[in-house]
Design a protein around this motif. Structure first.
Motif: not given
Length: 195
Positions: A165-176
């Motif tokens: 979740f931290l990487q998703a926030l940092a990269t602006g990607t949508t978690p799957r």
């Protein structure tokens, strides 16, 4: 002395002030979470929090000894809300269910999750925030214990959730959910086991 059921004006007034004080304190905590979600921790000040809450600036110092105390209360409150939002794990549930639930929770509360993780990271420099961090890591450990008793795998499970979740926030990607499930399966040593 008053008869049972009769309340003095003083006790009603005191209770009213106490309730108002509790409402103001809660409004300030919610305001911190909103400011952090919008502007980051750097945006938190007595003035920004008071303005967000619609209260006078003096309300912040009246209810909290310092900004650190306010940030700690906000992290605790946000973490308690997040922990309460994670559904109880049904007996026999699998990682697919859990990953889907967490990704759905993230998607419906992205700003609040971002604020929580920003405060979470701040705990590395501000020890007053660490108790609230324990609520979240404790929940993740409890969830991992549904699948393993190995302490290293329990820790890996928690790290996989936070890291994803931290990487998703940092990269602006949508978690799957499928990606999170794969990471959780790896953390538990289940990569060769079919879902």
């Amino acid at each position: 002395m008053t008869a049972p059921g009769d309340e003095s004006v003083e006790s009603v007034e005191t209770d009213g002030r106490r309730r108002r004080g509790l409402r103001r304190r809660a409004a300030l905590i919610e305001a911190v979470l909103a400011v952090v979600a919008r502007d980051g921790v750097a945006g938190v000040s007595h003035g920004s929090v008071a303005a967000e809450a619609g209260l006078p600036r003096s309300a912040v110092s009246h209810h909290f000894d310092s900004l650190d105390d306010l940030l700690a209360a906000a992290l605790r409150s946000g973490t308690e809300q997040l922990v309460a939002a994670v559904p109880l794990v049904p007996v026999g549930s699998d990682l697919t269910w859990f990953a889907t639930e967490l990704v759905g929770l993230f998607g419906s509360n992205r700003g609040r999750v971002a604020a929580g993780y920003e405060l979470y990271a701040l705990a590395s420099r501000r020890p007053a925030l660490r108790d609230a961090v324990g609520l979240w890591t404790g929940l993740l450990a409890d969830l991992a214990h549904h699948h393993t008793d190995d302490p290293d795998r329990v820790r890996g499970f928690a790290v996989a959730v936070d890291g994803y979740f931290l990487q998703a926030l940092a990269t602006g990607t949508t978690p799957r959910a499928d990606q999170l499930e794969t990471l959780l399966r790896a953390a538990l040593g289940w990569l060769d086991t079919p879902p």
